[in-house]
Design an enzyme around this catalytic site. Structure first.
Site, PDB file in Angstrom:
ATOM      1  CE  LYS A  56     -38.974 -35.039  -1.896  1.00 48.19           C
ATOM      2  NZ  LYS A  56     -40.447 -34.915  -1.939  1.00 48.19           N
ATOM      3  CD  GLU A  86     -32.530 -21.125  -4.414  1.00 54.27           C
ATOM      4  OE1 GLU A  86     -33.484 -20.342  -4.387  1.00 54.27           O
ATOM      5  OE2 GLU A  86     -32.635 -22.320  -4.810  1.00 54.27           O
TER       6      GLU A  86
END
Length: 578
Positions: free
Chosen positions: A229, A235
């Protein structure tokens, strides 16, 4: 204020503070009645299952889904009291508030509108007074158009080859739900629409995960979908940069715009990464990660693989359960019943765990997805107003498909701890094999389902010393071969594992989680518990960078962590203990 809504907020606003008062559900008449009820003792399931009237009443169905909950350690009186609890907690009213776009995620000031993601164009969902159905369907149209271009070969890679292989890069809610759906549809009619195509999910930041995801891929035919988002998830962005380099090293910098797209709400960061913002498929802050498979997060990569029409059926299935939840009377409302039984087992019978046993190999990623949906939602210790709860919430969820679980952890189910189990099975197999004409007694699916039907009864009835004596079991072995029974289960039988029913099952479990959260008076839609480890991780990352580059001394950690970091970086000379 609705008279049946249990917890009521009184809010006094000043320029500097807000004050909330809230009554907890354990002070309610219904909760206290349930405490007295469980204390009075519930008969053994061996006895309860002989009551045909009770068995006939303890089931519910919706379309092709049949739920039998007669093997719960519960009586008709239990269910009456649980429905009273739901009424007193205003559960169904809270779901209506959710559907109305009210900001029920109070800690983050957000609406919770994953139901809008699978809405029909004629449905009405709003947030802050603005329609959200139109924007949702605008994104779906964009997904449909783009996925059809890719699948038809109109959109080609940098070398002119068709993009047949998808790698979806995201973590947590940005991949678990999509992976569940991808696996569930990997056999059967839906799978035919993915022939000649591959899909992989890259979530873990471990470099081995990169190798595993890309080992059978060629950059020339690969389309990477970066799902974040904010486009800042550590990660995900490291994995995205790694895949970007893999593409660029073979195809050059210009290939990024053809071989990478994004599901995000941050067009500037997407553009800075090298992805054309026109190829960004948005979602909104009223979509929680663990509830986002119905958004571009899941629908984009899955449409590339299975085709948009397949995913439209998935969304229709989920919507059907949304409508069922909002309109069905309590005693026929499947998500409500499932959630109430969850509260009964966790809060009153004190069972801290729950297993999901899907007797369908395609459902192997369902339990891991529900682990996040349920444990991230309801793993809370305070009420909506911040008051520490005097009762436990949430359960430890786990599971394995079919007979795999029987040969793994069912030993504990039968003779160890009491673990409520949800059994899910399908009438039809997506890959039927029938060799009865060659001497097999039953088809492969019938063999699987023989276990499906047997295990709930074995857990319910058990096997006592008298039966064992009658079978001639040696006296000294009777304690070891006794099964106490009285282990609670739900048994769900579904017609077939299709895109539609895969969507239905997802929505059932999403809403079951909401039922339990509304009763416990917690916010099932925030997840602050995931943040502390990330903050500390940044400190470790900074230290590792300094030590690797400049041989900086490891400082600022406790003695245990310091010692292990020194061992990890090789910054101290000592005999390895690893």
């Amino acid at each position: 204020t609705d008279a049946i809504t249990f917890y009521v907020f009184r809010r006094t606003l000043t320029s500097s503070s807000s004050t909330f008062t809230m009554s907890l559900i354990n002070s309610s008449k219904a909760w206290k009645a349930l405490e007295a009820h469980v204390a009075s003792g519930i008969p053994h399931l061996k006895e309860l299952m002989e009551d045909k009237k009770r068995v006939d009443q303890m089931n519910a169905s919706f379309e092709s889904i049949y739920l039998d909950y007669s093997r719960q350690c519960a009586t008709e009186k239990t269910m009456e009291l649980l429905f009273d609890l739901a009424m007193e907690a205003g559960v169904l009213d809270k779901f209506k508030e959710m559907a109305q776009g009210k900001k029920i995620n109070t800690t983050e000031g957000r609406a919770v509108l994953h139901m809008a993601l699978r809405s029909d164009p004629s449905d009405k969902f709003t947030c802050d007074g603005k329609d959200v159905v139109g924007p949702v369907h605008d994104v779906l149209k964009k997904i449909k158009a783009f996925s059809e271009k890719v699948r038809s070969g109109e959109w080609k890679g940098a070398t002119g080859k068709k993009l047949t292989d998808v790698v979806a890069i995201g973590i947590g809610g940005s991949y678990l739900g999509a992976e569940y759906v991808a696996e569930a549809l990997s056999t059967g009619p839906a799978a035919k629409k993915a022939e000649g195509r591959k899909i992989e999910f890259l979530a873990n930041v471990d470099p081995v995960a990169v190798e595993r995801a890309l080992r059978h891929y060629d950059p020339e035919t690969t389309l990477a979908v970066v799902i974040s988002k904010t486009f800042t998830t550590a990660e995900t962005m490291l994995n995205a940069r790694t895949v970007r380099k893999w593409i660029v090293d073979k195809l050059g910098e210009k290939a990024v715009a053809l071989h990478m797209i994004a599901c995000s709400a941050s067009p500037d960061k997407v553009k800075d990464f090298g992805i054309n913002p026109d190829n960004m498929f948005t979602f909104w802050n009223w979509v929680g990660g663990r509830y986002s498979v119905s958004s571009a997060v899941g629908i984009m990569p899955l449409s590339l693989h299975y085709g948009f029409e397949t995913m439209a059926e998935f969304l229709k299935g989920a919507r059907s359960v949304d409508q069922h939840l909002l309109t069905a009377p309590p005693r026929k409302n499947l998500p409500l019943i499932m959630g109430l039984l969850g509260v009964w087992n966790a809060s009153f019978c004190k069972h801290a765990t729950r297993a999901i046993a899907c007797y369908a190999q395609g459902m192997l990623k369902f339990a891991p997805h529900i682990q996040q949906v349920d444990m991230e939602s309801n793993g809370k210790g305070v009420a909506m107003n911040g008051e520490k709860l005097p009762y436990e919430t949430g359960e430890i969820n786990f599971g394995e498909p079919g007979t795999n679980g029987q040969h793994s952890f069912y030993q504990l189910f039968h003779q160890g701890r009491v673990v409520p189990v949800d059994f899910i099975g399908f009438v039809k197999s997506n890959y039927p094999i029938d060799n009865t004409s060659s001497g097999e007694e039953v088809s492969n699916h019938d063999e699987l389902m023989s276990n499906f039907f047997a295990q709930p009864d074995a857990l319910a009835y058990g096997k006592g010393p008298e039966e064992l004596k009658a079978e001639g079991v040696p006296e000294e072995l009777i304690p070891h071969k006794s099964f106490p029974g009285n282990r609670p289960t739900n048994v769900m039988l579904v017609d077939a594992c299709t895109p539609y029913t895969v969507g239905q099952i997802l929505a059932l479990y999403e809403h079951r989680t909401g039922v339990q959260g509304f009763i416990w008076g917690i916010n099932s839609f925030d997840q602050f518990g995931v943040e502390l480890g990330k903050v500390l991780g940044k400190k470790v990352r900074k230290q590792l960078a300094a030590t690797r580059k400049d041989s900086a001394k490891i400082t600022g950690f406790n003695a245990s962590t310091t010692r292990m970091l020194e061992m990890f970086t090789g910054s101290t000379k000592q005999e390895s203990k690893l």
